[in-house]
Design a protein around this motif. Structure first.
Motif, PDB file in Angstrom:
ATOM      1  N   ASP A  23      63.222  19.990  53.535  1.00  0.00           N
ATOM      2  CA  ASP A  23      61.885  21.146  53.364  1.00  0.00           C
ATOM      3  C   ASP A  23      61.699  21.162  51.757  1.00  0.00           C
ATOM      4  O   ASP A  23      60.425  21.409  51.408  1.00  0.00           O
ATOM      5  CB  ASP A  23      62.211  22.380  53.958  1.00  0.00           C
ATOM      6  CG  ASP A  23      63.287  22.949  53.245  1.00  0.00           C
ATOM      7  OD1 ASP A  23      64.524  22.312  53.055  1.00  0.00           O
ATOM      8  OD2 ASP A  23      63.612  24.236  53.011  1.00  0.00           O
ATOM      9  N   GLN A  24      62.638  21.149  50.906  1.00  0.00           N
ATOM     10  CA  GLN A  24      62.465  21.231  49.464  1.00  0.00           C
ATOM     11  C   GLN A  24      61.833  20.036  49.018  1.00  0.00           C
ATOM     12  O   GLN A  24      61.113  20.129  48.214  1.00  0.00           O
ATOM     13  CB  GLN A  24      63.778  21.544  48.639  1.00  0.00           C
ATOM     14  CG  GLN A  24      64.313  22.865  49.146  1.00  0.00           C
ATOM     15  CD  GLN A  24      63.551  24.038  48.829  1.00  0.00           C
ATOM     16  OE1 GLN A  24      63.143  24.247  47.791  1.00  0.00           O
ATOM     17  NE2 GLN A  24      63.271  24.969  50.248  1.00  0.00           N
ATOM     18  N   ALA A  61      62.501  20.546  40.668  1.00  0.00           N
ATOM     19  CA  ALA A  61      63.606  20.017  41.262  1.00  0.00           C
ATOM     20  C   ALA A  61      64.723  19.730  40.148  1.00  0.00           C
ATOM     21  O   ALA A  61      65.798  19.925  40.515  1.00  0.00           O
ATOM     22  CB  ALA A  61      63.187  18.493  42.053  1.00  0.00           C
ATOM     23  N   GLU A  99      66.266  23.137  39.129  1.00  0.00           N
ATOM     24  CA  GLU A  99      67.133  23.685  40.307  1.00  0.00           C
ATOM     25  C   GLU A  99      68.383  22.922  40.457  1.00  0.00           C
ATOM     26  O   GLU A  99      69.511  23.588  40.549  1.00  0.00           O
ATOM     27  CB  GLU A  99      66.250  23.798  41.363  1.00  0.00           C
ATOM     28  CG  GLU A  99      66.960  24.110  42.849  1.00  0.00           C
ATOM     29  CD  GLU A  99      67.418  25.803  42.665  1.00  0.00           C
ATOM     30  OE1 GLU A  99      67.969  26.343  43.600  1.00  0.00           O
ATOM     31  OE2 GLU A  99      67.390  26.175  41.351  1.00  0.00           O
ATOM     32  N   HIS A 152      68.221  18.466  51.768  1.00  0.00           N
ATOM     33  CA  HIS A 152      67.041  19.652  51.948  1.00  0.00           C
ATOM     34  C   HIS A 152      65.689  19.142  52.186  1.00  0.00           C
ATOM     35  O   HIS A 152      64.882  19.154  51.210  1.00  0.00           O
ATOM     36  CB  HIS A 152      67.061  20.808  50.844  1.00  0.00           C
ATOM     37  CG  HIS A 152      68.599  21.233  50.744  1.00  0.00           C
ATOM     38  ND1 HIS A 152      69.682  20.890  49.947  1.00  0.00           N
ATOM     39  CD2 HIS A 152      69.163  22.337  51.230  1.00  0.00           C
ATOM     40  CE1 HIS A 152      70.807  21.445  49.986  1.00  0.00           C
ATOM     41  NE2 HIS A 152      70.488  22.489  50.536  1.00  0.00           N
ATOM     42  N   LEU A 175      68.084  16.804  47.248  1.00  0.00           N
ATOM     43  CA  LEU A 175      66.587  16.881  47.945  1.00  0.00           C
ATOM     44  C   LEU A 175      66.821  15.985  49.202  1.00  0.00           C
ATOM     45  O   LEU A 175      66.058  16.693  50.214  1.00  0.00           O
ATOM     46  CB  LEU A 175      65.567  15.769  46.937  1.00  0.00           C
ATOM     47  CG  LEU A 175      65.366  16.607  45.602  1.00  0.00           C
ATOM     48  CD1 LEU A 175      64.573  15.569  44.804  1.00  0.00           C
ATOM     49  CD2 LEU A 175      64.311  17.841  45.902  1.00  0.00           C
ATOM     50  N   ASP A 179      66.778  25.861  45.806  1.00  0.00           N
ATOM     51  CA  ASP A 179      65.285  26.389  46.182  1.00  0.00           C
ATOM     52  C   ASP A 179      64.508  25.827  44.939  1.00  0.00           C
ATOM     53  O   ASP A 179      64.670  26.484  43.972  1.00  0.00           O
ATOM     54  CB  ASP A 179      65.379  27.680  46.230  1.00  0.00           C
ATOM     55  CG  ASP A 179      64.000  28.462  46.450  1.00  0.00           C
ATOM     56  OD1 ASP A 179      63.073  27.451  46.320  1.00  0.00           O
ATOM     57  OD2 ASP A 179      63.775  29.608  46.414  1.00  0.00           O
ATOM     58  N   VAL A 180      63.683  24.917  45.123  1.00  0.00           N
ATOM     59  CA  VAL A 180      62.901  24.282  43.983  1.00  0.00           C
ATOM     60  C   VAL A 180      61.796  25.197  43.416  1.00  0.00           C
ATOM     61  O   VAL A 180      61.037  25.000  42.465  1.00  0.00           O
ATOM     62  CB  VAL A 180      62.171  23.087  44.327  1.00  0.00           C
ATOM     63  CG1 VAL A 180      63.529  22.019  44.542  1.00  0.00           C
ATOM     64  CG2 VAL A 180      61.164  23.090  45.547  1.00  0.00           C
ATOM     65  N   THR A 181      61.419  26.381  44.121  1.00  0.00           N
ATOM     66  CA  THR A 181      60.389  27.287  43.833  1.00  0.00           C
ATOM     67  C   THR A 181      60.809  28.573  42.940  1.00  0.00           C
ATOM     68  O   THR A 181      60.117  29.171  42.611  1.00  0.00           O
ATOM     69  CB  THR A 181      59.832  27.774  45.033  1.00  0.00           C
ATOM     70  OG1 THR A 181      60.732  28.727  45.876  1.00  0.00           O
ATOM     71  CG2 THR A 181      59.259  26.709  45.995  1.00  0.00           C
ATOM     72  N   ARG A 189      71.723  28.711  47.669  1.00  0.00           N
ATOM     73  CA  ARG A 189      70.648  28.029  48.224  1.00  0.00           C
ATOM     74  C   ARG A 189      69.934  27.081  47.199  1.00  0.00           C
ATOM     75  O   ARG A 189      69.682  27.527  46.417  1.00  0.00           O
ATOM     76  CB  ARG A 189      69.973  29.007  48.814  1.00  0.00           C
ATOM     77  CG  ARG A 189      68.514  28.633  49.575  1.00  0.00           C
ATOM     78  CD  ARG A 189      67.889  29.592  50.514  1.00  0.00           C
ATOM     79  NE  ARG A 189      67.419  30.674  49.598  1.00  0.00           N
ATOM     80  CZ  ARG A 189      66.253  30.510  48.885  1.00  0.00           C
ATOM     81  NH1 ARG A 189      65.401  29.646  49.192  1.00  0.00           N
ATOM     82  NH2 ARG A 189      66.047  31.684  48.259  1.00  0.00           N
ATOM     83  N   LEU A 221      58.140  20.001  49.612  1.00  0.00           N
ATOM     84  CA  LEU A 221      57.494  20.945  48.700  1.00  0.00           C
ATOM     85  C   LEU A 221      57.057  19.809  47.228  1.00  0.00           C
ATOM     86  O   LEU A 221      55.832  19.989  46.780  1.00  0.00           O
ATOM     87  CB  LEU A 221      58.077  21.964  48.248  1.00  0.00           C
ATOM     88  CG  LEU A 221      58.356  23.061  49.201  1.00  0.00           C
ATOM     89  CD1 LEU A 221      59.317  24.157  48.675  1.00  0.00           C
ATOM     90  CD2 LEU A 221      56.973  23.721  49.746  1.00  0.00           C
TER      91      LEU A 221
END
Length: 372
Positions: free
Chosen positions: A228-229, A243, A246, A226, A223, A300-302, A298, A232
């Motif tokens: 940006d993640q 989170a 991921e 990243h 986290l 990516d928590v989404t 990558r 979010l």
């Protein structure tokens, strides 16, 4: 793949192949299935012997495994896990309060990611607090890939002796803890033997704090690397559970778990795993399998859905997965509520743990900055 001591095994690294083999009845956990073990060809003091020989669910198959898992499940219920939420929050809050007095960059792994799961599993099992650091050091040696034969044997003996003393103490004076409930668990006239009790406690101790320690460490590291993640999650666009999931995929807290054995010849792709050969479940590699997950490298928590194998699959799926998720989500939420501007400290990249079983870094130095 060659393990310490010149022991050769298969490493199963692709997600779909690993998922199939974890649930395949042609793959077993009983070490007598392994030709190298059965013929006495393991090096003396081999550092991973405990994973192969410890009595309990981890080395059982079929009806024996169902029996052991059923007895343990009586004591380790989802309701019991859910009831730990207030205690986890209280312990995390106390650790954060203590961290407030630290000056300059500090090791988040040492001061937060380690003590939280150790205290939780210690209290759950009824382990004496004064012995918890010693138990952690011994379990570290147990999962190490570089421990000397002498150190590995000494750690195994010390762990078994300590946990046997815990069982004896709980028999003499039962408490409100999982060890007492495991002693009492029965199915008709069946109950866990002494060696099965100690083996089960060993499994729960190692799996109950080493893996969660790595999960919290790896999640914070990912986290912070990243932002940006992280934003979010902080903004509420995705939950903390996303989170955690991921992180489990992207940087599995268990790198590779030993061992499973082929009951018969098993064709896999262009190769054949022969009867009596051993397999490693390579969870970290499976999480980065680009054939299963697009853009797998990558963070990516989404990601939806986020399917991974970090808690295993099939009959040996991790019984403690609910507790690990609860601890990690709580630890992350409270940490970033207190320190939304937390940052990685300047300096060289942290060194990985010297283990192919335990997957994380030795230290995670962070600094607390004022939020803008």
């Amino acid at each position: 793949m060659e393990l310490p001591g010149g022991v050769v095994v298969w490493a199963v690294t692709h997600h779909d192949t690993l998922q199939e083999l974890l649930a395949d009845p042609r793959v077993g956990k009983n070490p007598q299935l392994w030709t190298t073990f059965r013929e006495g060809r393991l090096p003396e003091g081999w550092p991973l012997t405990t994973f192969v020989t410890v009595p309990g669910m981890i080395t059982a198959d079929g009806e024996d495994h169902r029996r052991l898992r059923g007895l343990v499940t009586q004591a380790f219920t989802p309701r019991r896990t859910a009831a730990l939420q207030p205690a986890i929050e209280a312990r995390a809050t106390a650790l954060l309060d203590r961290m407030a007095g630290l000056q300059g960059p500090f090791d988040l792994r040492e001061h937060y990611a380690y003590p939280l799961p150790m205290q939780v599993i210690g209290e759950l099992l009824g382990l004496p607090p004064k012995q918890q650091d010693e138990l952690h050091e011994l379990s570290d040696t147990l999962v190490s890939s570089s421990a000397t034969p002498e150190a590995a044997v000494a750690a195994q003996r010390a762990l078994f002796a300590l946990l046997a003393s815990v069982v004896a103490a709980k028999r003499a004076e039962p408490g409100d803890d999982l060890t007492t409930d495991l002693i009492a668990a029965r199915e008709d006239d069946d109950r866990l033997s002494e060696s099965e009790l100690v083996g089960t406690l060993l499994l729960m101790l190692v799996a109950g704090h080493e893996t969660t320690l790595n999960l919290i460490t790896n999640a914070v590291r990912a986290l912070l690397a990243h932002p940006d993640q992280l934003r979010l999650v902080l903004d509420g666009a995705v939950p903390w559970s996303a989170a955690v999931e991921e992180t489990l995929r992207y940087d599995s807290p268990v790198g590779q778990f030993p061992l499973r054995y082929a009951v018969e010849d098993i064709p896999v792709g262009g190769a054949v795993i022969r009867r009596g050969e051993a397999l490693l479940a390579s969870y970290a590699a499976a999480g980065r399998d680009g054939a299963h997950v697009p853009d797998a490298d990558r963070f990516d928590v989404t990601r939806q859905p986020n399917r991974h194998l970090s808690f295993g699959h099939g009959p040996h799926f991790c019984l403690g997965s609910g507790l690990a998720r609860l601890e990690a989500e709580t630890a992350l939420r409270l940490l970033f509520e207190r320190h939304p501007a937390l940052a990685l400290a300047d300096g060289p990249a942290p060194e990985p743990i010297g283990s192919f079983v335990s997957n994380s870094v030795r230290t995670l130095r962070v600094t607390v900055r004022t939020a803008r």
